[in-house]
Structure formats: structure tokens, C-alpha cells
Enzyme design. Structure first.
Site, short mmCIF file in Angstrom:
data_model
loop_
_atom_site.label_atom_id
_atom_site.label_comp_id
_atom_site.label_asym_id
_atom_site.label_seq_id
_atom_site.Cartn_x
_atom_site.Cartn_y
_atom_site.Cartn_z
N GLU A 32 0.83 -1.21 0.00
CA GLU A 32 0.00 0.00 0.00
C GLU A 32 0.87 1.26 0.00
O GLU A 32 0.53 2.27 -0.60
CB GLU A 32 -0.90 0.02 1.25
CG GLU A 32 -1.93 -1.10 1.31
CD GLU A 32 -2.62 -1.20 2.68
OE1 GLU A 32 -3.76 -1.64 2.72
OE2 GLU A 32 -1.99 -0.86 3.71
N ASP A 59 -12.59 -4.03 -1.75
CA ASP A 59 -13.58 -5.12 -1.76
C ASP A 59 -14.86 -4.61 -1.12
O ASP A 59 -14.84 -3.63 -0.37
CB ASP A 59 -13.04 -6.33 -0.98
CG ASP A 59 -12.53 -5.94 0.39
OD1 ASP A 59 -11.33 -5.62 0.51
OD2 ASP A 59 -13.32 -5.89 1.34
N1 ADE Z 1 -8.81 -3.93 4.13
C1 ADE Z 1 -9.20 -4.15 2.87
N2 ADE Z 1 -10.39 -4.80 2.84
C2 ADE Z 1 -10.76 -5.00 4.12
C3 ADE Z 1 -11.88 -5.61 4.74
N3 ADE Z 1 -12.86 -6.16 4.04
N4 ADE Z 1 -11.91 -5.63 6.09
C4 ADE Z 1 -10.92 -5.09 6.82
N5 ADE Z 1 -9.84 -4.50 6.28
C5 ADE Z 1 -9.76 -4.44 4.94
#
Ligand code: ADE
Length: 256
Positions: free
Chosen positions: A26, A212
Site C-alpha cells: 500500500e 472489496d
Molecule cells: N482492508 C481491505 N479490505 C478490508 C476488509 N474487508 N476488512 C478489513 N480491512 C480491509
């Protein structure tokens, strides 16, 4: 570096910013965009990666959370975030701490992969449950971030509620909590860092990019792994704009 005397956080003039990321994947695109140089380990035990440089009027430190000493994987989650934030605040005395990274987003809140959020209001923990009234606030976090509507505008981000926990996926009760609280960004570090910053008098803002969708049938880990690289590049573009905006001239934390 000596600890600074207590100040009204809103009155702080931002001359030193620390940017805290969990994952190197990142962080690396921003290190490259800003031309930051790697520094000797700022802490011999935690061994976070540390990069630094100057952007306009601003001194920039960028830290990652280092690696788990057993598995060698990068540290993630609230324990690592608390340790890293406290170490960073003590060693680097930032005027502002930014936590940048990826997050889960919510279709119900209008998010898509690549949506960027700047933290708004209080930051929450969605996976801590203590059903005793006096402990409820501690469990749920509710640590105030520094309002940053102008920063959000400067980088083309939305403002939204951020909630942290220690799992990538999500239990039905946690989802219900996040729906109730209109959470936009589910991550694993921001609220732990906010907790440190509030208690140390350091202004704090989280900047989170969606990899996501939590309320989508596809398992979050599949979308996370597929989108991490692309979304980290997008986040770095916006973070560069934000750091350059902060470094254009000294700004008060109350004017973010
Ligand atoms: N970082 C990226 N996606 C995530 C998720 N679904 N839950 C927690 N941290 C995250």
C-alpha cells in the site's frame, strides 16, 4: 525527540506529518511518487520501515507497521497499529498523523472498488462487545478524528464513517452494527491509531481506499487480493495530492 507540551489540537500548525500504512504494497507507490528516502530503523524492536522527505513546507515521515517476527508477514490489525502509532508519535512528534490504506466498502453506501474515503466523525470498533454500560464506549471506540472536509475535497475523496476490527471477513452481528452506524470504510487499524492520537493530542485523519465490498456475495479476500495493487496505486495518487496540498503552505489542524 522531546515530547511537546499539551496543545489545543485545532490550533496546531502542521509542519510535520507522519503517514502510517500497514502494508508495504500500500505504501510503496507513495514513497516513489514523493521521492522519500529510507531511514535507519526508528525502533529496534518493532523495526517499521521508515521513509522521510520534504514536500513544500512540510516534513513527511512515512512508516509501515513492520513484520511479524515468526511468519515474516507484514503486521496488520489493531494491536500492531496501536504499537506503531504510539512509537511513531513518541519518536517523530508529528503535528498530524494520517493513516492511509485499503478498506472494505459497502454497496449500500454507494461504494465501488477504488472509492476513497476520508474519515468523518468518530471512529468505531465493530468487533468489540462488552454488554456492560460503563464499558460500552471503550468497546465501541468512538474516538473522534479531526474533521478534514477541505482535505477530502483536495483529493477528490468522500467523507465517511470508518470502523476497525481484527478480521478481514465479517460476522452477521458485526455487519448489523456497521449498517446501523452507516459505516463506509471497514479496516483493521484506523480506530486504534485514532485512540492513540486523541490521547497524545495529535490531530488524526484516516484516508481509506476500497478494495472489496463487504455487502457483496464475493468473498472479500478474493476481491482484496485481486485489487490490492491497482487500488494502492490509486490511493497513492490521491495521497500525493493530499500531501502536496498540506505542503503548499502551513495549515492549521482546525482548517483541514
Ligand atoms: N482492508 C481491505 N479490505 C478490508 C476488509 N474487508 N476488512 C478489513 N480491512 C480491509
Amino acid at each position: 525527540m522531546p515530547t511537546r507540551p499539551a496543545r489545543d489540537p485545532a490550533e496546531i500548525t502542521i509542519e510535520r506529518v507522519s503517514v502510517l500504512y500497514a502494508l508495504e504494497s500500500e505504501a510503496t507507490p507513495l514513497v516513489e511518487r514523493l521521492g522519500l528516502q529510507e531511514q535507519p530503523a526508528v525502533d529496534p524492536q518493532l523495526r517499521p520501515r521508515h521513509f522521510a522527505g520534504t514536500v513544500g513546507t512540510l516534513h513527511v515521515d512515512l512508516l509501515t507497521l513492520g513484520r511479524d517476527p515468526r511468519s515474516g508477514t507484514e503486521r496488520v490489525g489493531t494491536d500492531a497499529a496501536t504499537m506503531g502509532a504510539y512509537m511513531g508519535v513518541r519518536k517523530l512528534s508529528p503535528d498530524l498523523l494520517l493513516n492511509a490504506g485499503t478498506c472494505g466498502g459497502f454497496e449500500a453506501e454507494g461504494a465501488a472498488v477504488g472509492t476513497i474515503y476520508v474519515s468523518r466523525g468518530d471512529l468505531l470498533f465493530h468487533d468489540r462487545r462488552i454488554p456492560i454500560a460503563a464499558f460500552r464506549q471503550q468497546a465501541e471506540g468512538r474516538w473522534p478524528g479531526t474533521p478534514a472536509p477541505r482535505l477530502a475535497q483536495a483529493i477528490g475523496a468522500r467523507e465517511g464513517v470508518v470502523s476497525s476490527g481484527n478480521s478481514l471477513d465479517c460476522l452477521p452481528g458485526e455487519l448489523e452494527f456497521m449498517r446501523r452506524e452507516r459505516v463506509c470504510a471497514k479496516d483493521m487499524e484506523a480506530t486504534a491509531i485514532a485512540q492513540v492520537c486523541v490521547q497524545c493530542g495529535v490531530p488524526f485523519v484516516a484516508v481509506k481506499a476500497v478494495t472489496d465490498l463487504v455487502d457483496h456475495p464475493e468473498p472479500v479476500q478474493d476481491a482484496f487480493l485481486r485489487n490490492l495493487r491497482m487500488v494502492s496505486a490509486l490511493l497513492a495518487e490521491r495521497m500525493e495530492a493530499g500531501v502536496r496540498w498540506l505542503g503548499a503552505h502551513p495549515r492549521r489542524a482546525g482548517d483541514l
